[in-house]
Design an enzyme around this catalytic site. Structure first.
Site, mmCIF file in Angstrom:
data_model
loop_
_atom_site.group_PDB
_atom_site.id
_atom_site.type_symbol
_atom_site.label_atom_id
_atom_site.label_comp_id
_atom_site.label_asym_id
_atom_site.label_seq_id
_atom_site.Cartn_x
_atom_site.Cartn_y
_atom_site.Cartn_z
ATOM 1 N N SER A 156 117.211 20.527 6.206
ATOM 2 C CA SER A 156 117.332 19.984 7.558
ATOM 3 C C SER A 156 118.587 20.371 8.311
ATOM 4 O O SER A 156 118.722 20.024 9.491
ATOM 5 C CB SER A 156 117.219 18.452 7.519
ATOM 6 O OG SER A 156 115.898 18.068 7.249
ATOM 7 N N LYS A 174 124.814 13.547 14.114
ATOM 8 C CA LYS A 174 123.392 13.234 13.936
ATOM 9 C C LYS A 174 123.206 11.723 13.794
ATOM 10 O O LYS A 174 123.988 11.056 13.103
ATOM 11 C CB LYS A 174 122.862 13.960 12.697
ATOM 12 C CG LYS A 174 121.371 13.787 12.452
ATOM 13 C CD LYS A 174 120.923 14.576 11.224
ATOM 14 C CE LYS A 174 119.431 14.403 10.922
ATOM 15 N NZ LYS A 174 119.004 15.157 9.724
ATOM 16 N N SER A 178 115.320 18.386 10.197
ATOM 17 C CA SER A 178 115.387 17.237 11.068
ATOM 18 C C SER A 178 116.628 17.194 11.940
ATOM 19 O O SER A 178 116.695 16.391 12.877
ATOM 20 C CB SER A 178 115.338 15.968 10.222
ATOM 21 O OG SER A 178 116.485 15.884 9.362
#
Length: 489
Positions: free
Chosen positions: A179, A80, A155
């Site tokens: 997330s 990420k 996210s």
């Protein structure tokens, strides 16, 4: 062995590499070919580091040929884009960090590299991890591999979509209010959020420092245990990491949950939930009972306060953490003539609407005259939420419930209504406020073929317990083996 290498789990790939069935270069090339085939539609990656990945894969093959071993030697993973990666641009999904190349890697990334990871690239995220749909990315939204007209969650939506679309064997994400677990649920993969302090946050670009945690997105529970074995453990570079011993998490995957007490909180089945979600989660709980667990009704009475508490604590911490982005030290600078005007223009142009909203909320909550009324009060109620879990875990070993009240919603459906978007995390944020661990595992599909996740919550440093239950559930069901049609391209 599956014919498509990119469809393998991490543990299947490790077996194939050890047996000489294929090389890391072939495995990496298969992932890169899948990215080439599907990422134009899914857009899971902000950056693909193909050249570097193939070089790392060649090095892994040489090490293996020389007789070396490592826990993840030659395994292609995605990271990420809120985790610092030395020499590779790290933007946090924000225009304000465009062009920022870290001089060091986050501890979790470094540990994966030392374990032999091949890094495929950086995945898309809501800007500074603020969002539940990946629509708040400063670059583009990511799409759900099960239905590209829908969000992948957020996210860590890029990481979840990459794993679901078979672009990477597994990925790292981060979880501040759900997330990792929420996008895992919406994309039909496994998402593990460890306890606060279990994994070093050094090199994780801070959103809300008392809530942020690095987690994993994988195709099954065994892979989650394998990755946690590598990234967990004390780090002197992070003062909040726990100096507690790290067990072998794969040893916890016994398949036996007979006698375990699983709590079912009444507050996690609320009016307005999508009926298919409630039905799938209750069916999963019945399956756990069939496997020998004892189901115990419990109450978490302060659950309804978690959302307002979270949206005071997290923005307050964000407003302080994001003050450092001023156009001087990191990434984008507006280039205005005066220093103050450059601050104003850089932040005005560099941050997106949701980040600005949370900075303003947080700054207000921390301002003179309001601190005690809002921020301090929120921290006091946070203690009550934490106490709810402590009392519950005196009665039960694990808590089960839904991850998200709905399956994946349509892109743009909730963009104009922040409150409705925030409600997507209503079942996950309490876990972050309490600092405990949770995992999402696939437990069914709705009438439109969209995945549903079962959330298993454990006490502080109770990762072995939730992995054990999640693995037993996966041994008895096949939801986690199903793949979106797009992945077959």
């Amino acid at each position: 062995m599956k014919s498509k290498l990119q469809a393998l789990t991490v543990h299947e790939a490790l077996q194939g590499l050890a047996a000489g069935d294929f090389t890391s270069v072939q495995l990496t090339e298969a992932c890169l070919a899948q990215i080439e085939a599907v990422d134009g539609q899914i857009r899971a990656f902000l950056q693909v580091t193909a050249e570097q990945a193939l070089a790392q894969a060649e090095a892994a093959d040489r090490r293996r040929a020389a007789g070396e071993t490592a826990p993840l030697l030659g395994i292609p993973l995605a990271i990420k884009d809120v985790l610092a990666t030395r020499g590779v641009e790290t933007t946090c999904g924000s225009r304000i960090l465009q062009g920022f190349v870290p001089p060091y890697s986050a501890t979790a990334v470094r540990r994966l590299e030392e374990a032999g990871m091949v890094m495929l690239g950086k995945t898309n995220t809501d800007e500074f991890a603020m969002g539940s749909s990946t629509e708040n990315s400063g670059y583009f939204p990511t799409r759900n591999p099960w239905d590209p007209e829908r969000v992948p969650g957020g996210s860590s939506g890029g990481s979840a979509a990459a794993v679901a679309a078979q672009e990477a064997l597994a990925a790292l994400g981060t979880d501040t209010g759900g997330s990792v677990r929420q996008p895992a649920s919406l994309c039909g993969v496994v998402g593990l959020k460890p306890s606060y302090g279990r994994v070093s946050r050094y090199g994780l670009v801070a959103y809300a420092s008392s809530l942020d945690q690095i987690g994993t997105l994988t195709r099954d529970v065994e892979d989650a245990a394998l990755l946690l074995n590598v990234i967990a453990g004390h780090d002197p570079l992070d003062s909040t990491s726990m100096p507690a011993p790290v067990p072998d998490y794969t040893a916890a995957l016994t398949g036996d949950i007979r006698g375990l007490r699983i709590g079912l909180p009444a507050e996690y089945f609320v009016e307005g939930m999508q009926p298919a979600v409630e039905a799938a989660v209750r069916a999963a709980v019945e399956e756990l009972a069939r496997l020998g667990a004892e189901i115990v009704p419990i109450h978490l009475p302060n659950t309804d306060k978690a959302l307002p508490v979270y949206y005071l604590v997290a923005p307050a911490e964000a407003s302080a953490n994001l003050a450092r982005y001023d156009g001087v030290r990191f990434g984008f600078s507006a280039g205005a003539e005066s220093m103050l005007e450059n601050f104003r223009q850089t932040r005005g142009q560099g941050f997106g609407p949701e980040v600005k909203r949370r900075i303003m909320l947080g700054t207000y909550a921390l301002s003179a005259g309001y601190y005690d009324a809002y921020y301090l009060k929120a921290q006091q109620v946070r203690t009550l939420i934490k106490r709810d879990f402590e009392e519950a875990f005196q009665q039960v070993d694990v808590i089960a419930g839904p991850v998200s009240p709905t399956t994946a919603f349509r892109i743009g459906e909730k963009v104009e209504n922040p409150i409705e978007m925030y409600l997507s995390d209503i079942f996950t944020i309490s876990v972050n406020l309490a600092g405990i661990c949770g995992i999402s595992v696939p437990c069914g599909f709705d009438e439109q073929g969209l995945p549903i996740g079962l959330q298993l919550i454990g006490p502080y440093l109770g990762e072995e317990r939730i992995l054990r239950v999640a693995h037993a559930y996966q041994q008895a069901t096949d939801w986690h083996t199903r793949r979106p049609a797009l992945a077959a391209l």
